[in-house]
Motif scaffolding. Structure first.
Motif, PDB file in Angstrom:
ATOM      1  N   ARG A 122       7.821   2.270  -0.896  1.00  0.00           N
ATOM      2  CA  ARG A 122       9.098   2.170  -0.086  1.00  0.00           C
ATOM      3  C   ARG A 122      10.296   2.112  -0.603  1.00  0.00           C
ATOM      4  NH1 ARG A 122       6.426  -0.746   4.955  1.00  0.00           N
ATOM      5  NH2 ARG A 122       4.817   0.791   5.601  1.00  0.00           N
ATOM      6  N   SER A 170       0.507  -1.183   0.380  1.00  0.00           N
ATOM      7  CA  SER A 170      -0.156   0.090  -0.071  1.00  0.00           C
ATOM      8  C   SER A 170       1.079   1.260  -0.251  1.00  0.00           C
ATOM      9  CB  SER A 170      -1.030  -0.012   1.815  1.00  0.00           C
ATOM     10  OG  SER A 170      -0.432  -0.048   2.460  1.00  0.00           O
ATOM     11  N   GLU A 171       2.170   1.581  -0.096  1.00  0.00           N
ATOM     12  CA  GLU A 171       3.006   2.037   0.009  1.00  0.00           C
ATOM     13  C   GLU A 171       4.426   2.067  -0.583  1.00  0.00           C
ATOM     14  OE1 GLU A 171       5.899   4.671   3.503  1.00  0.00           O
ATOM     15  OE2 GLU A 171       3.782   3.481   4.450  1.00  0.00           O
TER      16      GLU A 171
END
Length: 169
Positions: free
Chosen positions: A92, A89-90
């Motif tokens: 990185r 979801s992110e």
């Protein structure tokens, strides 16, 4: 910079510096981190405790790197870096790339010319190996450094194959 791949155990690498895929506590853990602390002996943990008592009381931030002695390892230094935990979801990936850039920066500060890297975040932190390999190889290739020998030391055949594809697309 020459980049090579090795299928094997990072704790057996003769290099100026070995990169540790550390956790933020710097006090040892599992995987590469545990193996480096076990094989390197108490001198590494002693240095890590000194770092925690001085500059890194809250731990080493993700994407950063710091060096200690290599203790009983066949290297001069261990460069500890904290990789990000993979997230769907992110994004990185910038933090993962930072691990390699910062490790090379620390290696340059130390005067290290040969550095052995593990596949940061590709173990317990769940980063998909093909993407981890691409980010690692691309970052090391594109980062200006005085390091002349960068070695990715991969523990299993799947990781080795992924890094070989990233190195020679």
């Amino acid at each position: 910079m020459r980049i090579e791949l090795v299928l094997g155990d990072i704790t057996e690498q003769r290099a100026d510096a070995v990169v540790n895929a550390a956790n933020s506590s710097l006090l040892g853990g599992g995987g590469v981190d545990g193996a480096i602390h076990r094989r390197g002996g108490p001198a590494i943990l002693d240095d890590c405790r000194r770092l925690r008592a001085s500059h890194y009381g809250a731990g080493l931030p993700t994407g950063q790197a710091v060096a200690t002695t290599a203790g009983d390892l066949p290297a001069q230094w261990v460069i500890h870096t904290v990789g990000p935990v993979y997230s769907t979801s992110e994004d990185r990936s910038g933090l993962l790339a930072s691990c390699y850039r910062e490790s090379l920066r620390v290696a340059d500060d130390l005067g290290a010319r040969s550095v052995a890297f593990p596949a940061v975040s590709a173990g317990i932190y769940g980063w998909p190996i093909d993407d981890a390999a691409r980010i690692a190889v691309d970052t090391v290739r594109s980062t200006p450094s005085q390091v002349s020998d960068a070695r990715f030391v991969l523990f299993g055949q799947d990781a080795y194959t992924a890094f070989a594809k990233a190195l020679n697309p």
